[in-house]
Motif scaffolding. Structure first.
Motif, mmCIF file in Angstrom:
data_model
loop_
_atom_site.group_PDB
_atom_site.id
_atom_site.type_symbol
_atom_site.label_atom_id
_atom_site.label_comp_id
_atom_site.label_asym_id
_atom_site.label_seq_id
_atom_site.Cartn_x
_atom_site.Cartn_y
_atom_site.Cartn_z
ATOM 1 N N ASP A 136 29.816 54.866 -62.291
ATOM 2 C CA ASP A 136 30.071 56.109 -63.170
ATOM 3 C C ASP A 136 30.917 55.841 -64.511
ATOM 4 O O ASP A 136 30.952 56.664 -65.216
ATOM 5 C CB ASP A 136 30.862 57.377 -62.433
ATOM 6 N N ASP A 137 30.966 54.743 -64.790
ATOM 7 C CA ASP A 137 31.775 54.347 -65.913
ATOM 8 C C ASP A 137 30.649 53.636 -66.805
ATOM 9 O O ASP A 137 30.116 52.765 -66.398
ATOM 10 C CB ASP A 137 32.940 53.171 -65.701
ATOM 11 N N PRO A 138 30.557 54.270 -67.654
ATOM 12 C CA PRO A 138 29.241 53.802 -68.662
ATOM 13 C C PRO A 138 29.436 52.365 -69.225
ATOM 14 O O PRO A 138 28.215 51.606 -69.343
ATOM 15 C CB PRO A 138 29.056 54.815 -69.749
ATOM 16 N N ASP A 139 30.580 52.016 -69.346
ATOM 17 C CA ASP A 139 30.791 50.665 -69.968
ATOM 18 C C ASP A 139 30.846 49.664 -68.712
ATOM 19 O O ASP A 139 29.969 48.495 -68.998
ATOM 20 C CB ASP A 139 32.102 50.579 -70.792
ATOM 21 N N ALA A 168 27.153 49.242 -68.437
ATOM 22 C CA ALA A 168 26.608 48.444 -69.398
ATOM 23 C C ALA A 168 26.680 47.091 -69.495
ATOM 24 O O ALA A 168 25.921 46.238 -69.755
ATOM 25 C CB ALA A 168 26.944 49.289 -70.841
ATOM 26 N N GLN A 169 27.950 46.811 -69.082
ATOM 27 C CA GLN A 169 28.471 45.332 -68.989
ATOM 28 C C GLN A 169 27.605 44.623 -67.984
ATOM 29 O O GLN A 169 27.437 43.245 -68.043
ATOM 30 C CB GLN A 169 29.978 45.159 -68.812
ATOM 31 N N MET A 188 24.144 44.300 -69.232
ATOM 32 C CA MET A 188 23.912 43.114 -70.232
ATOM 33 C C MET A 188 24.032 41.719 -69.422
ATOM 34 O O MET A 188 23.207 40.855 -69.758
ATOM 35 C CB MET A 188 25.579 43.336 -71.217
ATOM 36 N N GLN A 189 25.142 41.589 -68.782
ATOM 37 C CA GLN A 189 25.254 40.061 -67.852
ATOM 38 C C GLN A 189 24.179 40.070 -67.128
ATOM 39 O O GLN A 189 23.624 38.795 -67.045
ATOM 40 C CB GLN A 189 26.618 40.199 -67.466
ATOM 41 N N ALA A 235 21.147 38.801 -69.023
ATOM 42 C CA ALA A 235 21.234 37.743 -69.510
ATOM 43 C C ALA A 235 21.069 36.549 -68.533
ATOM 44 O O ALA A 235 20.373 35.279 -68.896
ATOM 45 C CB ALA A 235 22.532 37.607 -70.163
ATOM 46 N N PRO A 276 23.964 55.830 -63.447
ATOM 47 C CA PRO A 276 25.375 56.388 -63.867
ATOM 48 C C PRO A 276 25.867 57.107 -62.646
ATOM 49 O O PRO A 276 27.016 57.610 -62.793
ATOM 50 C CB PRO A 276 25.192 57.072 -65.044
ATOM 51 N N GLY A 277 24.986 57.320 -61.555
ATOM 52 C CA GLY A 277 25.693 58.526 -60.578
ATOM 53 C C GLY A 277 24.938 58.313 -59.398
ATOM 54 O O GLY A 277 23.537 57.763 -59.157
#
Lengths: 392, 135
Positions: free
Chosen positions: B15-18, B21-22, B25-26, B29, B38-39
């Motif tokens: 639930d933490d958008p960042d 996202a992290q 991303m990883q 990659a 997100p939930g």
């Protein structure tokens, strides 16, 4: 609420013990201050030694203690009790009013005296006074403990709220340092932008926290001036233009004329900034915000209406609590400290006022603040005052 | 880029958008396909549509035990999908949720529990290990 207090009678004269028991058995005390009623449960023993054993076994609340006892004296019992730091109120029964005994007993922690011979009415009066003291003291202690718990909870939630953005920024910095997500520069740009957003959120939280502290400390000198609420509203709207433009939200001040009010500018700014900022944040793309200000008969009314996501009655009920943020898919990406409305409510209370919300999911919300400038100070002084000390 | 045949799909729920996202991303990659939710609601919707090869769940979502409920649902729907539970519970409450025996592991419905903050290498190592176990 009827509370039961235990009384232990310590007297070597059997007549005295039965007399006291008879007087107090059906006796009860009503305490309007704390909306309580007290009834009594009686026990009696004939010596100081037996008293200590009984205290150990059943932990009475009030001790009716004869000064003159066959073995250890009443003063010896008091001494023992002081050592054990028990929560007992002692009424000393003395054969005659002796100043020496009184002084020594007080030093050892006796609460009151009853001189023999005493009437049933005198006994009841002494017990009534002791019960009242005991309950008020316990209530004050309970309140202090509750307050401590609330503080503790606040700090622990605050810690978490500060840690979350830190962890997010840390994560992005690690990605940037290690270049660990490939070669696309846009991804790294996103990491920088999101870090800045989270840091901004953290700054807002800290600023809100300072506002909250400033309001709650109560002793801050307010700079009262004759202000125009419309002008303060205009300024609040102007500071939020970038956010509003980004969401294509039109913010309108619907009251042209000045609405004079004697207030602290910072207080009014806290109310208006928080409400208008929320109205923009929780709005839909291309929505509207309408701010109205009204002054009449010593009352100033501010209303901020939006065309945003709205909320259910259940969600609205949670709204004004600290760190209460409505979590659903629509609010998930909106950053907030969770303190804004709690601040608005507290500031309104300083002016003898309140804040209310009317909302419909998917249609919008209207927040209405009422302020009574003449009442400034009254509520502040009450809010800042420590809990009433137990009356003796 | 790896070929489509070997691309594994990972469901990430946080639930933490960042944090979400992290991870996305990883993982991308590292050539995974990522389903980011997100939930709990969004995750359930995604699970209706496809079966991931592995799931990374945050334990404490909006309703405190959302992660537990979701892992239970996931286990029932796709019994073979390994679950990694990421949790800030230990650092927040001092409670230790690390499963110490097979009995507890079956209760929390997760194959691995990692305390937050999780280093990506650590997460990657667990993902690789759990996926290697699968046919």
């Amino acid at each position: 609420m009827t509370e039961q207090l235990r009384i232990l009678v310590v007297d070597d004269e059997p007549g005295m013990r039965t007399g006291i028991e008879r007087t107090l058995r059906r006796f009860s005390v009503t305490l309007p201050d704390i909306e309580g009623e007290v009834a009594f449960e009686l026990q009696a023993v004939d010596s100081g030694e037996a008293a200590l054993a009984q205290i150990e076994a059943s932990g009475p609340d009030i001790l009716l203690l004869d000064h003159k006892l066959p073995g250890m004296s009443g003063l010896d019992v008091l001494h023992e009790l002081a050592e054990s730091k028990r929560d007992i109120l002692t009424i000393m029964i003395t054969a005659y009013a002796s100043l020496d005994t009184a002084i020594t007993a007080t030093r050892r922690g006796a609460y009151d005296f009853l001189a023999k011979p005493f009437t049933p009415e005198e006994l009841k009066a002494a017990v009534r006074k002791a019960a009242k003291h005991l309950l008020l003291q316990r209530q004050a202690r309970r309140l202090a403990e509750e307050k401590r718990q609330v503080r503790f909870q606040f700090i622990s939630v605050l810690g978490h709220e500060l840690k979350a953005p830190l962890a997010a920024v840390e994560g992005y910095l690690n990605i940037l340092r290690d270049r660990s997500v490939g070669d696309n520069p846009a991804v790294y740009q996103q990491a920088v932008e999101r870090s800045l957003v989270r840091l901004q959120g953290m700054r807002k939280l800290i600023l809100d926290l300072l506002d909250l502290t400033r309001i709650e400390s109560g002793n801050r000198r307010r700079d009262l001036a004759n202000l125009d609420v419309c002008e303060v509203a205009k300024n609040a709207i102007e500071t939020l233009i970038p956010e509003a433009t980004a969401k294509r939200v039109a913010v309108e001040l619907a009251t042209p004329g000045p609405v004079p009010m004697r207030a602290d500018r910072g207080d009014l700014e806290m109310i208006l900034n928080n409400l208008v900022s929320n109205a923009v944040k929780y709005n839909r793309e291309g929505g509207q915000v309408r701010v109205t200000v009204e002054g009449q008969d010593e009352t100033v009314r501010i209303a901020v209406a939006d065309t945003g996501i709205g909320m259910s009655a259940q969600e609205a009920a949670q709204l004004f609590r600290e760190f209460s943020r409505i979590k659903n898919p629509q609010t998930r990406s909106i950053l907030g400290s969770g303190l804004g409305l709690s601040i608005v409510k507290k500031v309104a209370a300083l002016y003898g006022g309140d804040v209310q919300v009317q909302s419909e999911p998917g249609v919008g919300s209207t927040f209405r603040v009422t302020l009574h400038p003449a009442e400034l100070g009254g509520e502040a002084a009450r809010a800042a005052a420590p809990p009433a000390p137990p009356a003796s | 880029m790896q070929t489509g045949a070997t691309t594994r799909t990972i469901l990430v729920v946080d639930d933490d958008p960042d944090f979400l996202a992290q991870q996305q991303m990883q993982l991308e990659a590292a050539h995974f396909k990522v389903l980011a939710a997100p939930g709990v609601q969004e995750a359930r919707h995604l699970l209706e549509e496809c079966q991931p090869d592995l799931a990374v769940l945050d334990l404490m979502m909006e309703d405190a035990d959302g992660g537990f409920a979701l892992s239970y649902h996931l286990r029932k729907k796709y019994p073979g999908v390994p679950i990694i539970m990421v949790t800030a519970v230990t650092s927040q409450t001092g409670l230790d949720f690390t499963p110490s025996g097979p009995e507890q592991k079956s209760w929390v419905k997760a194959d691995v529990i990692l305390p937050k903050p999780v280093r990506f290498e650590q997460l990657k190592r667990e993902i690789d290990r759990l996926l290697a176990r699968k046919p």
